[in-house]
Design a protein around this motif. Structure first.
Motif, PDB file in Angstrom:
ATOM      1  N   GLU A  46       3.731   0.019   4.944  1.00 48.40           N
ATOM      2  CA  GLU A  46       3.208   0.761   3.807  1.00 48.40           C
ATOM      3  C   GLU A  46       4.167   1.895   3.487  1.00 48.40           C
ATOM      4  O   GLU A  46       5.108   2.178   4.253  1.00 48.40           O
ATOM      5  CB  GLU A  46       1.804   1.304   4.106  1.00 48.40           C
ATOM      6  CG  GLU A  46       1.738   2.263   5.276  1.00 48.40           C
ATOM      7  CD  GLU A  46       0.309   2.602   5.697  1.00 48.40           C
ATOM      8  OE1 GLU A  46      -0.613   1.849   5.318  1.00 48.40           O
ATOM      9  OE2 GLU A  46       0.130   3.605   6.415  1.00 48.40           O
ATOM     10  N   GLN A  56      -1.691  -5.492   6.118  1.00 45.66           N
ATOM     11  CA  GLN A  56      -0.295  -5.376   5.746  1.00 45.66           C
ATOM     12  C   GLN A  56       0.513  -4.857   6.926  1.00 45.66           C
ATOM     13  O   GLN A  56      -0.010  -4.155   7.789  1.00 45.66           O
ATOM     14  CB  GLN A  56      -0.097  -4.454   4.535  1.00 45.66           C
ATOM     15  CG  GLN A  56      -0.491  -3.001   4.740  1.00 45.66           C
ATOM     16  CD  GLN A  56      -1.964  -2.721   4.526  1.00 45.66           C
ATOM     17  OE1 GLN A  56      -2.582  -3.349   3.667  1.00 45.66           O
ATOM     18  NE2 GLN A  56      -2.530  -1.800   5.281  1.00 45.66           N
ATOM     19  N   GLU A  97       5.435   1.596   9.479  1.00 42.14           N
ATOM     20  CA  GLU A  97       4.516   0.578   9.964  1.00 42.14           C
ATOM     21  C   GLU A  97       3.105   0.948   9.547  1.00 42.14           C
ATOM     22  O   GLU A  97       2.676   2.101   9.681  1.00 42.14           O
ATOM     23  CB  GLU A  97       4.613   0.492  11.493  1.00 42.14           C
ATOM     24  CG  GLU A  97       3.829  -0.656  12.088  1.00 42.14           C
ATOM     25  CD  GLU A  97       4.040  -0.776  13.593  1.00 42.14           C
ATOM     26  OE1 GLU A  97       3.145  -1.326  14.253  1.00 42.14           O
ATOM     27  OE2 GLU A  97       5.102  -0.327  14.088  1.00 42.14           O
ATOM     28  N   SER A  98       2.377  -0.022   9.036  1.00 44.70           N
ATOM     29  CA  SER A  98       1.048   0.259   8.493  1.00 44.70           C
ATOM     30  C   SER A  98       0.054   0.602   9.594  1.00 44.70           C
ATOM     31  O   SER A  98       0.044  -0.008  10.662  1.00 44.70           O
ATOM     32  CB  SER A  98       0.535  -0.940   7.696  1.00 44.70           C
ATOM     33  OG  SER A  98      -0.754  -0.667   7.191  1.00 44.70           O
ATOM     34  N   GLN A 126       0.834  -1.202   0.000  1.00 40.75           N
ATOM     35  CA  GLN A 126       0.000   0.000   0.000  1.00 40.75           C
ATOM     36  C   GLN A 126       0.867   1.249   0.000  1.00 40.75           C
ATOM     37  O   GLN A 126       1.787   1.380   0.795  1.00 40.75           O
ATOM     38  CB  GLN A 126      -0.927   0.013   1.214  1.00 40.75           C
ATOM     39  CG  GLN A 126      -1.845   1.234   1.263  1.00 40.75           C
ATOM     40  CD  GLN A 126      -2.985   1.061   2.226  1.00 40.75           C
ATOM     41  OE1 GLN A 126      -3.981   0.419   1.919  1.00 40.75           O
ATOM     42  NE2 GLN A 126      -2.848   1.616   3.428  1.00 40.75           N
TER      43      GLN A 126
END
Length: 481
Positions: free
Chosen positions: A85, A82, A76-77, A46
């Motif tokens: 990103e 996920q 970090e997403s 993403q």
């Protein structure tokens, strides 16, 4: 800054670093979230865009299928699905993209539609996973033979012989089809053709591989083969790939050992190296199974089928014993089989093979010592059995869900016996003089087997149509791309 792949970035433990990546847009949601894929993994990464920092005209060009170049910070997403990103700092759309005509939209497409767009179908999750698995299996094949002392041999694609005796071959010629040179009897005069004789595309590299095995000891071929069979079934192609090892001084028992070890090795490789693709394809297959009637559903998931082969010893059963089992089985007695087994000598069908594997023995099966009259001329003839029936030292390996996977034999090394078999089948000795020479000069026991690579890919991916496991399928009336 060196560009990374999606697979590399998703495996990173270190965040808060600047990265650059290139790939194709799968989706672009809310002018903010780009799902980007570059083919290195089933997963997307993403990319988060702050639309206030980018020109509106640029954002309009970010459509499904567009190729883009992104730089940004790997973090970090904040969302689910996920671990990391990319917060986008710079973004460039590479080349053109026409969203109005791009056929691979973020929705479910039929496999028939995707075959019509085979040049773009690997941008879907299913086909990217299938083709990565095909690539891994191909590597595993070469890895196995290389580690076991085999020499890789490139057998000819153009041949003057028919290894299978099927007569279903594509002719190779540079003659003018509108003005063919003819003999007095009206037949084509192939002496005026490019090679001075009638030639075809090969159906197998086996015979040529045998010649090299009788000097190099252990060889294998892995290349394209062709069959002009006018069949439009889900299991037939006009162009396909064959794996064919040949080994000198190896009998049928050794051939069975080799084939079993080989199959377990290549399947172990994808279990270890293609976990995410297998898990995705397994889920796809489970969803597909739910749409089938209960009686047609498989008892095993995709990964269970592969482990069924890897974890079980292959049961070795003579054809004669198998016929007795099938003849006395409930499906046969109650006429549930489409092809009822009545007597010794019957050519087994997929339903019979699957019964032996899935219901009776519940493990992969190797059938051996088949009737001579249903097998090829080059297979080693056994002494007649107690009832005077002739068999050959052939073997087939049977898998769950698919039936026959491997076919092989100990080759006939006796010159006089081979000549008799060729005479009975009206095979011209002059066309195979070089093959007969192997039996004149330093003849020895030798064996080998053949494996249709696409059939192996079908088994490992769970795909039900062979057209979906080769990049560009060649079938009757279809040579697109």
């Amino acid at each position: 800054m060196t560009s990374k792949t999606v697979a590399q970035l998703l495996s990173q433990d270190v965040t808060l670093q600047d990265v650059t990546i290139k790939g194709w847009v799968r989706t672009f949601r809310a002018n903010r979230f780009i799902a980007l894929n570059d083919g290195s993994t089933i997963n997307n990464i993403q990319c988060v865009v702050d639309f206030e920092n980018f020109d509106e005209a640029l954002l309009k060009r970010i459509t499904t299928g567009a190729a883009i170049h992104v730089t940004g910070e790997l973090v970090e997403s904040q969302g689910k699905g996920q671990s990391v990103e990319i917060v986008v700092k710079t973004l460039e759309v590479l080349g053109d993209s026409d969203p109005e005509t791009y056929p691979i939209q973020p929705k479910k497409h039929s496999f028939e539609f995707l075959r019509e767009n085979a040049h773009l179908r690997t941008r879907t999750n299913t086909f990217s996973a299938v083709m990565r698995l095909r690539s891994s299996l191909s590597f595993a094949v070469h890895k196995y033979f290389n580690e076991n002392g085999f020499n890789y041999m490139h057998t000819p694609i153009i041949t003057g012989s028919d290894a299978e005796g099927a007569g279903e071959m594509f002719k190779v010629t540079n003659l003018d089809v509108k003005n063919l040179p003819l003999n007095e009897d009206g037949s084509v005069n192939y002496k005026e053709d490019f090679f001075g004789k009638e030639t075809n595309l090969t159906v197998s590299g086996q015979l040529e591989a045998e010649t090299y095995a009788m000097s190099l000891g252990k060889v294998y071929t892995f290349g394209p083969t062709f069959r002009a069979e006018n069949s439009n079934t889900s299991r037939h192609l006009a162009e396909f790939w064959m794996i064919e090892p040949e080994v000198a001084f190896m009998d049928l028992a050794g051939n069975m050992d080799l084939a079993e070890d080989f199959m377990k090795s290549v399947l172990c490789y994808v279990l270890e190296n293609n976990k995410e693709d297998l898990e995705f394809l397994e889920k796809r297959l489970l969803d597909e199974e739910k749409t089938k009637p209960q009686a047609e559903r498989s008892d095993m998931s995709l990964i269970e089928k592969i482990k069924f082969v890897v974890d079980n010893n292959f049961k070795r059963v003579s054809y004669t014993e198998a016929i007795d089992i099938l003849r006395n089985s409930k499906p046969n007695k109650k006429k549930k089989f489409n092809y009822i087994i009545k007597e010794w000598g019957a050519d087994l069908q997929s339903e019979h093979e699957r019964f032996l594997v899935e219901k009776h023995f519940k493990c992969p099966v190797i059938l051996f010592d088949y009737p001579a009259n249903i097998k090829a001329f080059y297979m080693r003839l056994n002494e007649p059995d107690s009832e005077g029936r002739e068999t050959v030292r052939a073997m087939d390996i049977l898998f769950p869900g698919i039936g026959e996977m491997v076919g092989g034999s100990q080759r006939e090394e006796r010159l006089d016996v081979l000549k008799e078999k060729m005479k009975a089948l009206d095979i011209d000795e002059e066309e195979l003089w070089w093959y007969l020479d192997l039996r004149k000069y330093g003849t020895a026991v030798h064996s080998g087997f053949g494996l249709g690579f696409e059939r192996l890919v079908m088994f490992a991916t769970g795909m039900s149509n062979i057209r979906d496991v080769i990049p560009y399928p060649r079938t009757p009336q279809n040579a697109e791309f």
